[in-house]
Design an enzyme around this catalytic site. Structure first.
Site, short mmCIF file in Angstrom:
data_model
loop_
_atom_site.label_atom_id
_atom_site.label_comp_id
_atom_site.label_asym_id
_atom_site.label_seq_id
_atom_site.Cartn_x
_atom_site.Cartn_y
_atom_site.Cartn_z
N GLN A 11 29.86 -4.01 62.96
CA GLN A 11 29.66 -3.43 64.29
C GLN A 11 29.29 -4.48 65.34
O GLN A 11 29.73 -4.40 66.49
CB GLN A 11 28.62 -2.32 64.25
CG GLN A 11 27.27 -2.67 63.68
CD GLN A 11 26.32 -1.45 63.70
OE1 GLN A 11 26.42 -0.57 64.53
NE2 GLN A 11 25.40 -1.41 62.77
N VAL A 12 28.51 -5.50 64.98
CA VAL A 12 28.21 -6.57 65.93
C VAL A 12 29.38 -7.56 66.00
O VAL A 12 29.77 -8.01 67.08
CB VAL A 12 26.90 -7.30 65.56
CG1 VAL A 12 26.65 -8.48 66.50
CG2 VAL A 12 25.72 -6.33 65.62
N LEU A 36 30.79 -13.67 52.35
CA LEU A 36 29.55 -14.44 52.38
C LEU A 36 28.85 -14.50 51.03
O LEU A 36 27.93 -15.31 50.86
CB LEU A 36 28.60 -13.90 53.44
CG LEU A 36 29.11 -13.89 54.88
CD1 LEU A 36 27.99 -13.55 55.85
CD2 LEU A 36 29.75 -15.22 55.25
N ALA A 59 26.33 -10.11 57.40
CA ALA A 59 25.07 -9.98 56.66
C ALA A 59 25.17 -8.86 55.65
O ALA A 59 26.06 -8.00 55.72
CB ALA A 59 23.92 -9.69 57.63
N TYR A 60 24.25 -8.88 54.71
CA TYR A 60 24.01 -7.75 53.81
C TYR A 60 22.97 -6.88 54.52
O TYR A 60 21.83 -7.30 54.70
CB TYR A 60 23.47 -8.25 52.47
CG TYR A 60 23.24 -7.17 51.43
CD1 TYR A 60 24.04 -7.10 50.29
CD2 TYR A 60 22.22 -6.24 51.56
CE1 TYR A 60 23.83 -6.14 49.32
CE2 TYR A 60 22.00 -5.27 50.60
CZ TYR A 60 22.81 -5.23 49.49
OH TYR A 60 22.59 -4.26 48.53
N TYR A 98 22.00 -14.14 63.41
CA TYR A 98 21.28 -12.92 63.78
C TYR A 98 20.32 -12.52 62.68
O TYR A 98 20.68 -12.51 61.49
CB TYR A 98 22.27 -11.78 64.07
CG TYR A 98 23.18 -12.13 65.22
CD1 TYR A 98 22.85 -11.80 66.53
CD2 TYR A 98 24.34 -12.87 65.01
CE1 TYR A 98 23.66 -12.16 67.59
CE2 TYR A 98 25.16 -13.24 66.06
CZ TYR A 98 24.81 -12.89 67.35
OH TYR A 98 25.61 -13.28 68.40
N ASP A 101 14.05 -7.39 63.05
CA ASP A 101 12.65 -7.03 63.24
C ASP A 101 11.92 -6.85 61.90
O ASP A 101 10.69 -6.89 61.85
CB ASP A 101 12.52 -5.75 64.07
CG ASP A 101 13.31 -4.58 63.49
OD1 ASP A 101 14.34 -4.81 62.83
OD2 ASP A 101 12.91 -3.42 63.72
N TYR A 124 15.36 -6.90 51.98
CA TYR A 124 16.24 -7.22 53.11
C TYR A 124 15.53 -8.14 54.10
O TYR A 124 16.06 -9.19 54.49
CB TYR A 124 16.69 -5.93 53.79
CG TYR A 124 17.34 -6.15 55.14
CD1 TYR A 124 18.62 -6.70 55.23
CD2 TYR A 124 16.67 -5.81 56.32
CE1 TYR A 124 19.21 -6.91 56.47
CE2 TYR A 124 17.26 -6.02 57.56
CZ TYR A 124 18.53 -6.56 57.62
OH TYR A 124 19.11 -6.78 58.85
N TRP A 149 17.15 -2.17 65.01
CA TRP A 149 17.72 -0.81 65.02
C TRP A 149 19.12 -0.79 65.64
O TRP A 149 19.40 -0.03 66.57
CB TRP A 149 16.79 0.14 65.78
CG TRP A 149 15.44 0.36 65.16
CD1 TRP A 149 14.78 -0.45 64.26
CD2 TRP A 149 14.55 1.46 65.42
NE1 TRP A 149 13.55 0.07 63.95
CE2 TRP A 149 13.38 1.24 64.64
CE3 TRP A 149 14.60 2.58 66.24
CZ2 TRP A 149 12.29 2.12 64.65
CZ3 TRP A 149 13.53 3.45 66.25
CH2 TRP A 149 12.39 3.24 65.45
#
Length: 285
Positions: A11-12, A36, A59-60, A98, A101, A124, A149
């Site tokens: 999505q990013v 990856l 990423a995972y 990236y 939080d 994570y 989020w």
């Protein structure tokens, strides 16, 4: 400038493939080309492309599943970025990465700044923190954007899940004691492009002055419950949303109760970030 973009189907990554078009020649690869979890493949792709900049949203991200797959999460989120940093150093390239939080424990009910003590509560978060540290240790020009989020209109995310469930059910039960800032994937991509445009104009000196960790999340704060209510209202649906506690909805991975990020450092240096409600309205329109 040749830019290698990983995770381009995420999505990013999907939004970055659009936003980065003005930054340079973008070589966008998804997991079919650059998995990856295959560190040799990561090295081979970077050496073949020879980028001046690597942008890594790949990423995972399955937070709960990571509890049962810690080695895979660590390989993708920590070891792969470490390999990227090593290869970037050999090429004299920069790296944009990236993070999350969830590197914080959420114990203090005040927005976290970049230099606050970290303490991830789950696999994570720990794997993402290890990736951050590997990049910093490599001593290369870098930007690490911690966000929170993340949602959008593609892929798997909270927004799309709530829209689907709200159409199927009359009532939803959603956690109301976890606080954060929902951040649209397009916001992340557009801000990245703005920052990199400044970096391109500033050259080597810019990277010397600005390399580091930055919080990149929407302004304001909310709970998952309030976020769901806003989604349903914006969509014009009539589903009722009941507030519950984290204890009412146990998950394999512990979440921080308060993981609001202060993005003041990024906004002071680079550009403004929108309020989460404004971004949600734009996204859903």
């Amino acid at each position: 400038m040749k830019v290698l973009l990983t995770g381009s189907s995420g999505q990013v990554g999907y939004e970055l493939a659009r936003s980065l078009q003005g930054v340079g020649e973008v070589v966008a690869v998804d997991r079919n080309v650059m998995d990856l979890s295959d560190l040799d493949q990561v090295r081979d792709v970077i050496r073949r492309v020879q980028p001046r900049l690597i942008v890594n949203p790949g990423a995972y991200t399955a937070v709960d599943k990571a509890e049962s797959e810690p080695e895979l999460a660590h390989r993708v989120n920590a070891e792969a970025p470490a390999v990227m940093a090593e290869e970037a150093r050999a090429l004299g390239a920069a790296l944009v990465h990236y993070s999350t939080d969830y590197v914080f424990d959420g114990a203090q009910p005040t927005p976290r700044v970049e230099d606050d003590p970290v303490g991830p509560l789950n696999v994570y978060g720990a794997s993402k923190l290890a990736g951050e540290r590997a990049i910093v240790a490599a001593g290369i020009p870098h930007l690490i954007f911690r966000t929170s989020w993340v949602y959008g209109m593609r892929g798997k995310n909270f927004l799309l899940t709530m829209l689907r469930l709200a159409k199927e059910r009359d009532q939803l039960r959603v956690v109301a004691d976890q606080h954060g800032a929902p951040t649209w994937s397009r916001t992340i991509a557009d801000v990245t492009a703005q920052v990199l445009s400044q970096a391109h104009a500033g050259g080597h000196a810019w990277w010397e002055q600005n390399s580091g960790v930055y919080h990149l999340s929407a302004q304001g704060q909310t709970t998952w419950h309030e976020f769901t209510q806003a989604i349903i209202e914006e969509a014009g649906l009539s589903c009722q949303v009941e507030a519950i506690t984290s204890a009412d909805y146990p998950t394999p991975a512990r979440r921080p109760q308060y993981s609001v990020l202060s993005s003041e450092r990024l906004m002071a240096r680079f550009c403004h970030l929108p309020h989460w409600k404004e971004a949600l309205q734009l996204c859903m329109r």
